[in-house]
Motif scaffolding. Structure first.
Motif, short mmCIF file in Angstrom:
data_model
loop_
_atom_site.label_atom_id
_atom_site.label_comp_id
_atom_site.label_asym_id
_atom_site.label_seq_id
_atom_site.Cartn_x
_atom_site.Cartn_y
_atom_site.Cartn_z
N ASP A 102 35.78 59.90 71.22
CA ASP A 102 37.19 59.92 71.66
C ASP A 102 38.19 59.77 70.51
OD1 ASP A 102 36.90 57.21 71.13
OD2 ASP A 102 37.32 56.51 73.16
N LEU A 103 37.78 60.12 69.29
CA LEU A 103 38.58 60.01 68.07
C LEU A 103 38.89 58.55 67.73
CD1 LEU A 103 41.21 62.93 68.21
CD2 LEU A 103 38.93 62.95 67.16
N HIS A 104 39.55 57.84 68.66
CA HIS A 104 39.81 56.41 68.49
C HIS A 104 40.26 55.88 69.84
CE1 HIS A 104 44.22 56.94 68.57
NE2 HIS A 104 44.03 58.02 67.82
N TYR A 125 48.26 59.26 66.31
CA TYR A 125 46.83 59.14 66.00
C TYR A 125 46.61 57.94 65.09
CZ TYR A 125 45.75 63.80 67.91
OH TYR A 125 45.57 64.88 68.72
N THR A 169 36.33 51.61 73.22
CA THR A 169 37.03 51.75 74.49
C THR A 169 36.22 51.00 75.55
OG1 THR A 169 37.82 53.88 73.67
CG2 THR A 169 38.12 53.45 76.02
N SER A 206 42.84 53.92 72.37
CA SER A 206 44.30 53.93 72.55
C SER A 206 45.04 53.08 71.51
CB SER A 206 44.65 53.43 73.95
OG SER A 206 46.03 53.13 74.04
N THR A 207 45.89 53.74 70.71
CA THR A 207 46.67 53.04 69.70
C THR A 207 47.59 52.01 70.35
OG1 THR A 207 46.79 55.24 68.68
CG2 THR A 207 47.95 53.48 67.56
N GLN A 222 33.96 58.81 66.62
CA GLN A 222 34.95 59.86 66.38
C GLN A 222 34.70 61.05 67.31
OE1 GLN A 222 35.19 61.34 62.31
NE2 GLN A 222 37.39 61.59 62.59
#
Lengths: 363, 363
Positions: free
Chosen positions: A232-234, A35, A68, A236-237, A229
């Protein structure tokens, strides 16, 4: 089938090996699979801020939210700023996925009249007086679908109106670096503080990465991050870390220069084929950059009917009607010149000529 | 600082080399950098459908929509099904980001009473009669934050109620494969057609990929895909192709078996430390799987005050109050046991003991 329909970059121009190396380097760190902060990879934000600053828009990493793709940025803006009954002002015609996004948020969409150079500031003033829009959405540079570019004087006038009337300007700029002639016009966001800018790696690197960003005033960025948030929270790391590695180790300007050279040739091939391919009385805009040529056929032509004939000839385009917020002009259509190499463009334009000669009423 | 706060998987258990190889193979095709269908990579959908089917939930690729993490799936469901004035029923306590997501959509959230095994079907019936909810959201297996699992009989009862009252059940299942004791309970979606299931690679592979999915009835999937298109067009083509390669070439079951073995040890270490670490009268649930242990401290303890003491002792947890839809129980807290190895858990529990002994009123 030769498609001039989708706004797709040329896949053979993707820097596949560069991205493969960037993902490989990024994946040498386990943190890349964990995350991560909603606002985005700090290294990527800093690199994009530097790039925006060098393009004439002074930007700090903290001014940016990684999204994104820039489609997500658009939805975050709509979710955060609009609600049922809100009014959104737009160019007409404009990017159809933006229209869909504003309609989904329950907003009413009002077009602002313009000419071949884009929105007329006095027309925006009139729309503000009559409809009190929350925001104006526009693609000021090489617009989708028209290819037109808003001149610097009009940008400054829009920015002034936005300040005076507490209007937000949403500057969607996926194509700005794809200029094939003339000199860059300063970003709308360089003219004032009421601008939310949307940027993207989709057209200058690759859309499959789904990496975009949003540059917003400090008063707005925290609310947009809360919406992000929930969305999609964040982002792709892994993709963000690969992009940070790529931007830090690759000469992106040189890559974009190659894209410009190739896309210029493609635009020229399509423009050169248009007089012979279209019936007398057809008009089009010859764009200074971007991906699209916008056409208007003569008389009472309905291009959705023309499309059916064209598909039988194995060539595709997008009819213009869905790009209109209100009354569509059914005689319009959009051609994308970036996806196919010049020889294939020429073949496709012969097919389009055949479709148009059999489906457009004689003048 | 030793953190038992975030629901983070153990980074040292990520299959970094496996994912590095999968990205490398996926990036041998230029199409991997291009735009892609909104519904998701066909190969990935087929592989996930196979996996769901083998887990006891017959699934076809066409039943699935790939999402940018299961957080996105949750927002797509809220955006598609809810609007201002809609009612959402939830377990209490429940996943706090779900509560935030439902509140952002303008819905009213109503808790359904339950016990140590989860929601009571008769309590749901009462909530349906009084509030006519559009959907019930729950994490039926190893719930966040309580760790509890809904028994099969209750699942069937909920599915029957959903059919009778045209209620949607949203089954969020990120932890279901992380079972450390007992036998699997059939998925809620196996009991009826009114269930939307959310799945994710975050806890069984890696959250940084942001890869989740949504399994929905054919009547609902097209509207969810329209919402997804507005949200971000599609999920990263690169990440999806890497995941399809990974699932096709790796023994994911063996990887999950390793996670289970390691996480079981961590849960046991935390459970073993609890009697000595907590004041008399503290209660907790010993979960059969998942990531969390839920505690209730005795008396009038406010765990948000306890947290301040704990942070001074270099240990963190999440106070329980934000997990409640309505009246919070301030004496609750959540501990995550997956992030840290057993020895670090033991050290952290000593620190927690010090914090609790100095901050919890004597009984």
């Amino acid at each position: 089938m030769i498609s001039f329909a989708g706004g797709l970059p040329a896949p053979e121009l993707f820097d596949v090996e560069g991205w493969r190396a960037a993902f490989d380097r990024a994946l040498s760190r386990p943190g890349v699979l964990q995350y991560a902060p909603t606002e985005g990879d700090p290294a990527l934000r800093a690199l994009i801020a530097d790039r925006e600053t060098r393009r004439g828009l002074p930007t700090r990493a903290d001014d940016l939210l990684i999204t994104t793709g820039s489609q997500q940025a658009l939805t975050l803006v709509a979710t955060t700023l609009l609600g049922p009954g809100a009014v959104v002002a737009v160019e007409e015609p404009t990017y159809l996925a933006a229209l869909q996004c504003f309609r989904m948020s329950g907003a009413r969409v009002v077009p602002v009249p313009g000419d071949d150079q884009g929105i007329l500031p006095e027309a925006l003033e009139d729309v503000i007086d009559r409809h009190q829009p929350t925001l104006l959405y526009l693609v000021p540079t090489f617009a989708n679908p028209t290819g037109r570019t808003l001149p610097a004087t009009r940008r400054r006038a829009l920015a002034r109106l936005a300040e005076t009337h507490s209007l937000w300007l949403v500057e969607d700029d996926p194509y700005g670096e794809l200029r094939y002639r003339g000199t860059p016009v300063p970003p709308l966001a360089a003219s004032g503080d009421r601008v939310i800018s949307l940027g993207s790696l989709s057209k200058i690197c690759a859309p499959g990465l789904r990496l975009g960003w949003l540059r917003a005033p400090a008063t707005l960025l925290p609310s947009l991050a809360v919406t992000k948030q929930a969305a999609d929270l964040h982002t792709s790391t892994v993709d963000q870390a690969a992009a940070a590695t790529y931007l830090a180790t690759t000469d992106l300007d040189a890559h974009i220069a190659r894209l410009r050279t190739e896309y210029r040739t493609r635009r020229d091939a399509m423009i050169a084929a248009l007089p012979a391919a279209t019936p007398a009385g057809t008009t089009w805009m010859d764009p200074d950059g971007g991906m699209f040529i916008w056409l208007r056929l003569p008389g009472e032509t309905d291009t959705s009917a023309t499309l059916r004939t064209a598909l039988r000839e194995q060539v595709a385009f997008v009819p213009g009607a869905p790009f209109y917020a209100t009354t569509p002009d059914p005689s319009t259509l959009r051609l994308s010149f970036t996806t196919n190499p010049p020889a294939r463009i020429t073949t496709g334009m012969h097919r389009l000529a055949a479709a148009l000669s059999s489906s457009v009423p004689n003048q």
